[in-house]
Design an enzyme around this catalytic site. Structure first.
Site, PDB file in Angstrom:
ATOM      1  CG  HIS A 213      54.597  32.380  50.424  1.00  0.00           C
ATOM      2  ND1 HIS A 213      53.900  32.200  49.249  1.00  0.00           N
ATOM      3  CD2 HIS A 213      55.504  33.356  50.175  1.00  0.00           C
ATOM      4  CE1 HIS A 213      54.372  33.039  48.330  1.00  0.00           C
ATOM      5  NE2 HIS A 213      55.350  33.758  48.866  1.00  0.00           N
TER       6      HIS A 213
ATOM      7  CG  PHE B 172      51.453  35.497  37.407  1.00  0.00           C
ATOM      8  CD1 PHE B 172      52.556  35.411  36.581  1.00  0.00           C
ATOM      9  CD2 PHE B 172      50.695  36.652  37.348  1.00  0.00           C
ATOM     10  CE1 PHE B 172      52.907  36.430  35.727  1.00  0.00           C
ATOM     11  CE2 PHE B 172      51.031  37.702  36.497  1.00  0.00           C
ATOM     12  CZ  PHE B 172      52.146  37.584  35.688  1.00  0.00           C
TER      13      PHE B 172
END
Length: 509
Positions: free
Chosen positions: A139, A469
């Site tokens: 991530h 986003f």
């Protein structure tokens, strides 16, 4: 590019990949591979079991597996050295709620600094009663698109559906991923894929005709297949010719059995389905039809049409959901999605998420408790504890949908599904990743703020997350220091990472 595999009724079973248990070393390296016949470098995992010898998986992933209530101790060792890609790393355990272990969530610049090359970090956490189909991935930036991802399966010894199937092991894991012939920093929007990989093998247009993946099954046996979409972008229509699929699990949550013959699965989502090998011994096509591709690719036609597609509004939990579903929400958030076409940037309520230089968790532990104090400004929302929160996604005019949203630290109830105007507060499906559909539609989810810490909510199309986003919920920040204590290993990541030159492709660049 559409990829198919054979489902064969044979007497033998083939292993899926190297499987390691909840206590292991996961060594992250660079490796040249060619899963679709085109050779390129990728981030890969070696798995070293404690008291066992070093193993390397020739496929694209290492499976992690454990039993419910096990404690994970995964020591991630960063040996990356290819500077055409990121060399720092993190590992996120997708779908694991990390109750009282927020620092182990693996979200770069939210819960930790990246692990620097030449160093390691021990992810230690207790998954509690959670069981089912999960996965792990980097991530940090779009590093997972360069190959750092794999299944994470927690087996339930008290599985309520154990009587429905005979076989549930590494051979019944089906992973769907997209693959790019360039490392992520060189991939240009709209990030068109080169191939689809099923269990780490695929083909690309104009490339060699590699053998299809073959999943062998035995006549009259019943299988629990675990289907994972680990793609960076694509959603898929999944089906198996001449066979019905009985869906029993969604994102780690048991559901009332639902019989279908095709599943649309979005990035980050998982399903378990039971398949009975009750057809004449033969080869049957397994289809993974992506949202972008040519239906003329071999084979041109399905053997049988899909007549019963999975509908999210028809999915219901096996056991009654929480009583808080029945009352009015304490907090209602409308998230309006914006998009800048010329710069390919995404916004939520007019603000682009840009990772802070100091992880949000460290900011909270340093005394920052309010929206005004927490960075990045405009994309951190504070939430008080033990409240019922409704989130409505308004996709507006945002391109690139449907957008799958994943919430860290929680499962949630999908009270209004994409493509539906109906609200269900009685028995909606519980999951952790939901499609917000295409432009002009709304989706509503509901969750309870019972897990203190900073948790990210983001589109799971990695290219969209990379361009802003996302947002962060700072949940019950006043109790974080007491309930989510920061250990010395987490603290040690800070000076090591900050002593290095800035990475050229870091997400804040």
């Amino acid at each position: 590019m559409i990829l198919y595999v054979f489902l064969c009724f044979l007497a033998s079973l083939q292993g899926h990949a190297v499987t390691i248990g909840p206590v292991a070393d996961l060594v992250i390296i660079n490796k040249d591979i060619s899963p679709d016949g085109f050779t390129r470098s990728r981030h890969s995992s070696w798995a070293q079991l404690k008291r066992w010898h070093l193993l390397y998986t020739r496929k694209l992933l290492v499976d992690l597996a454990c039993i419910q209530n096990d404690t994970f101790k995964i020591n991630v060792i960063d040996q990356l050295n290819n500077h055409s890609m990121l060399t720092g790393t993190t590992i996120h355990w997708h779908g694991i709620n990390q109750h009282r272990s927020n620092q182990m969530d693996g979200m770069a610049f939210v819960t930790q600094y990246p692990i620097a090359p030449g160093h390691s970090f021990l992810y230690q956490f207790y998954a509690g009663a959670q069981a089912g189909t999960f996965w792990y991935h980097s991530h940090y930036g779009v590093q997972s698109c360069d190959g750092l991802r794999g299944p994470l399966i927690i087996y339930d010894p008290d599985n309520p559906y154990g009587s429905l199937y005979d076989i549930d092991d590494e051979s019944t894991i089906i992973t769907l991923t997209d693959w790019y012939h360039l490392p992520f920093p060189e991939v240009l929007e709209p990030a068109n894929i080169n191939s689809v990989l099923i269990n780490g093998v695929g083909r690309y247009i104009g490339g060699p005709d590699l053998p299809f993946v073959v999943i062998n099954v035995q006549p009259l046996k019943r299988y629990r297949f675990r289907l994972l979409n680990m793609a960076c972008k694509s959603n898929y229509i999944f089906s198996i010719d001449d066979h019905y699929l009985t869906v029993v699990e969604v994102d780690g949550e048991y559901i009332q059995p639902m019989v279908i013959n095709s599943i649309q699965i979005y990035a980050g989502q998982r399903y378990s389905f039971v398949l009975e090998a009750n057809q004449p011994p033969e080869n049957y096509w397994l289809h993974a039809n992506p949202d972008a591709g040519s239906p003329s690719i071999n084979p041109k036609n399905r053997t049988t049409p899909n007549s019963i597609s999975l509908n999210e509004t028809s999915l219901h939990p096996l056991t009654p959901p929480w009583t808080e579903l029945q009352r009015d929400a304490d907090i209602k958030l409308d998230l309006v999605i914006g998009f800048n076409q010329s710069r390919f940037l995404f916004y939520i309520n007019g603000v682009q998420y840009i990772p802070p230089t100091v992880p949000v968790l460290l900011q909270i532990l340093s005394g920052a408790m309010t929206v005004a104090d927490l960075l990045p400004n405009g994309t951190v929302y504070t939430l008080p504890k033990n409240k019922v929160v409704d989130i409505t996604f308004d996709t507006g005019t945002a391109a690139g949908g449907p957008h799958p949203f994943h919430l860290h630290g929680h499962t949630f109830a999908v009270v209004r599904s994409a493509g539906s105007s109906a609200y269900n507060y009685a028995n909606p499906v519980i999951r952790d990743t939901v499609s917000a559909s295409k432009t002009g539609d709304c989706t509503t989810i509901r969750f309870i703020t019972n897990n203190p810490g900073p948790w990210m909510l983001h589109c799971h199309i990695d290219w969209h997350l990379y361009t802003g986003f996302a947002l962060v919920f700072a949940e019950d920040p006043q109790d974080v220091a007491q309930l989510q204590p920061f250990n010395n290993a987490s603290m040690a990541l800070c000076p090591i990472y900050n002593s290095l030159p800035p990475e050229q492709y870091a997400p804040s660049s």
